[in-house]
Design a protein around this motif. Sequence first.
Motif, short mmCIF file in Angstrom:
data_model
loop_
_atom_site.label_atom_id
_atom_site.label_comp_id
_atom_site.label_asym_id
_atom_site.label_seq_id
_atom_site.Cartn_x
_atom_site.Cartn_y
_atom_site.Cartn_z
N VAL A 137 0.83 -1.20 0.00
CA VAL A 137 0.00 0.00 0.00
C VAL A 137 0.87 1.26 0.00
N ALA A 138 1.93 1.25 0.82
CA ALA A 138 2.81 2.42 0.91
C ALA A 138 3.49 2.69 -0.44
N GLU A 139 3.93 1.63 -1.09
CA GLU A 139 4.60 1.79 -2.39
C GLU A 139 3.63 2.38 -3.42
N ARG A 140 2.39 1.91 -3.38
CA ARG A 140 1.39 2.43 -4.32
C ARG A 140 1.10 3.89 -4.04
N GLU A 141 0.93 4.24 -2.77
CA GLU A 141 0.56 5.61 -2.43
C GLU A 141 1.73 6.58 -2.60
N GLU A 142 2.98 6.07 -2.50
CA GLU A 142 4.14 6.91 -2.76
C GLU A 142 4.20 7.32 -4.23
#
Length: 293
Positions: A115-120
């Motif tokens: 999720v963090a990678e996508r939102e970054e």
Amino acid sequence: MLHSSGQSAVFRFAPSPNGHLHLGHAYSALLNHDMAQESSGRLLLRMEDVDLTRCTPEYEASIYRDLEWLGLRWEMPVRRQSEHLNDYAVALERLREMGLVYPAFMTRGEVKAIVAEREESSLEWPRDPDGSPQYPDRDRQLSDVEREQRLASGIRHAWRLDMDKAVCGIGQPLTWRETGGGAERLVTADPSAWGDVVLSRSDAPSSYHLSVTVDDALQGVTDVVRGIDLFHATSVHRLLQELLGLPQPLYHHHRLILDEEGRKLSKSEGATGLAALREAGSSPADIRRRVGL
């Protein structure tokens, strides 16, 4: 009051013995009690203690003391979820036979990283009505061979509902009857907003969604009276009722009791318990006044 089936109304108060009851619990318990009395119905008490790591006999005993002090009476025996794990296992197996659940192997850390990678990358990740990220589709896309290999390895896993398959299998819009806030109305359910919900975990043999749906049906509950914070969860419960061929109760989602800063009272946040209020001199009538009853 008789329901359309001709049976008397059956209400239930279903706390989790993982902390002391506070004013929010008192309001819900008293409201269930009062509505049962007004309709000449029955009141059940259920201990939602399926989370064996957090629920304790000491907290359960304190719940009985608090409810008795408030003047509540309920039918015996009390249903304790930890004594009925097989009921939930049977329901899960039915869904598994229907091809609607799959083993999910990703850890919370792995999901958080994805999720963090996508939102970054400035791309939004879908979130459920509680604000938690929906589960990625990686495990849902595994082949049968890959799944069997992972299961055979003994890796920890949960069982999740394949929401797209489940909703497609219903083939019709889902609704529920709601009386919270006044006159009865039909509410359109949107279970897809939750993504692939957990139905069972390695550390908890049944999720809230599965166990509460099965319990309400097995106990003949006709009227579910609970906090507005569970309003959207009803969409998942209606879906499970349809998939498992279970009856649909009437729902009443009530207001929450908030603290001085406007936040929902919470055990984890250390909300003042009923026992402490009792020891400080409060009476059951005082509690009723404080919660607006």
